[in-house]
Design an enzyme around this catalytic site. Structure first.
Site, mmCIF file in Angstrom:
data_model
loop_
_atom_site.group_PDB
_atom_site.id
_atom_site.type_symbol
_atom_site.label_atom_id
_atom_site.label_comp_id
_atom_site.label_asym_id
_atom_site.label_seq_id
_atom_site.Cartn_x
_atom_site.Cartn_y
_atom_site.Cartn_z
ATOM 1 C CD GLU A 1 3.532 3.688 -1.462
ATOM 2 O OE1 GLU A 1 2.170 4.664 -0.944
ATOM 3 O OE2 GLU A 1 4.570 3.588 -1.421
ATOM 4 C CG HIS B 1 4.907 4.235 2.454
ATOM 5 N ND1 HIS B 1 6.482 4.339 0.789
ATOM 6 C CD2 HIS B 1 5.966 4.895 3.030
ATOM 7 C CE1 HIS B 1 7.306 4.639 1.441
ATOM 8 N NE2 HIS B 1 6.830 4.867 2.859
ATOM 9 C CB CYS C 1 7.960 7.996 2.390
ATOM 10 S SG CYS C 1 9.579 7.676 3.830
HETATM 11 N N1 GLN Z 1 14.768 6.882 4.908
HETATM 12 C C1 GLN Z 1 14.388 6.928 3.794
HETATM 13 C C2 GLN Z 1 15.013 8.299 3.705
HETATM 14 O O1 GLN Z 1 16.293 8.514 3.726
HETATM 15 C C3 GLN Z 1 12.490 7.642 3.584
HETATM 16 C C4 GLN Z 1 12.061 6.286 3.859
HETATM 17 C C5 GLN Z 1 10.874 5.999 2.806
HETATM 18 O O2 GLN Z 1 11.245 6.632 1.659
HETATM 19 N N2 GLN Z 1 10.057 4.309 3.119
HETATM 20 O O3 GLN Z 1 14.739 8.709 2.291
#
Ligand code: GLN
Length: 194
Positions: free
Chosen positions: A173, A171, A80
């Site tokens: 995890e 995610h 992410c």
């Molecule tokens: N929207 C977040 C970003 O731009 C990422 C979201 C996340 O890691 N769950 O960093």
């Protein structure tokens, strides 16, 4: 094989990654300083807020040493926000946000499931089906020729790899499933053998 995995712990969801690794019997250390980076064989970059992490990477003095380690082959796994940090192009980023350009993908922040913010769905990957948790997830809008797509939903890539760099827009995890962490550990062990 004794590998030491570092978990970047400046901000975000790092603790769950350490738990996942522990469930595999793999030791991890939280990395907040350049000194801590020196001792690790691989680095996991968690979800969180990529613009905040970018600032903290600069202020902690970690950005440049991490960039050097990645270019000399250290395995990295970004989930992410971690994926955003590893991408070669970040769309809708903050103007001062930096990224490592370690994997040839273009990602758009907060664009996956724009209408929902967060959602959960099944992800088919080369290491099996995952329960994918997506939280304000980045969308991979372009994949370079040298990037392997390992997982997708509705024909959209969500898990990609280029050499020593693995990145997921979801995610793993948070679903109590350590198979992707296991795959990352095997990337690290293979690297250690050579
Ligand atoms: N929207 C977040 C970003 O731009 C990422 C979201 C996340 O890691 N769950 O960093």
């Amino acid at each position: 094989m004794n590998v030491q995995i570092g978990v970047l712990a400046l901000q975000g969801a790092f603790a769950a990654h350490s738990e996942c690794l522990a469930s595999l019997g793999v030791q991890s250390i939280e990395v907040r300083t350049p000194e801590q980076l020196i001792g690790v064989d691989a680095l996991l970059m968690p979800g969180g807020e990529s613009s905040t992490m970018s600032q903290l990477l600069e202020s902690s003095g970690l950005f440049d040493p991490i960039a050097e380690r990645i270019s000399s082959g250290m395995p990295v796994f970004g989930t992410c926000a971690g994926m955003i940090l590893l991408a070669s192009e970040v769309l809708d980023g903050r103007s001062d946000q930096r990224n490592f350009s370690a994997i040839d993908i273009s990602v758009r922040r907060n664009a996956f499931g724009r209408q929902l913010d967060s959602f959960e769905t099944t992800v088919s990957t080369s290491v099996g089906e995952f329960h994918g948790v997506f939280i304000r997830a980045p969308r991979i809008e372009r994949v370079g020729a040298d990037v392997k797509v390992l997982g997708s939903i509705n024909d959209e890539p969500v898990l990609v790899q280029q050499g020593n760099v693995l990145a997921a827009s979801f995610h793993p995890e948070l679903s109590g499933d350590a198979r992707l962490h296991d795959y990352f550990v095997s990337m690290t062990s293979n690297k250690k053998k050579v």
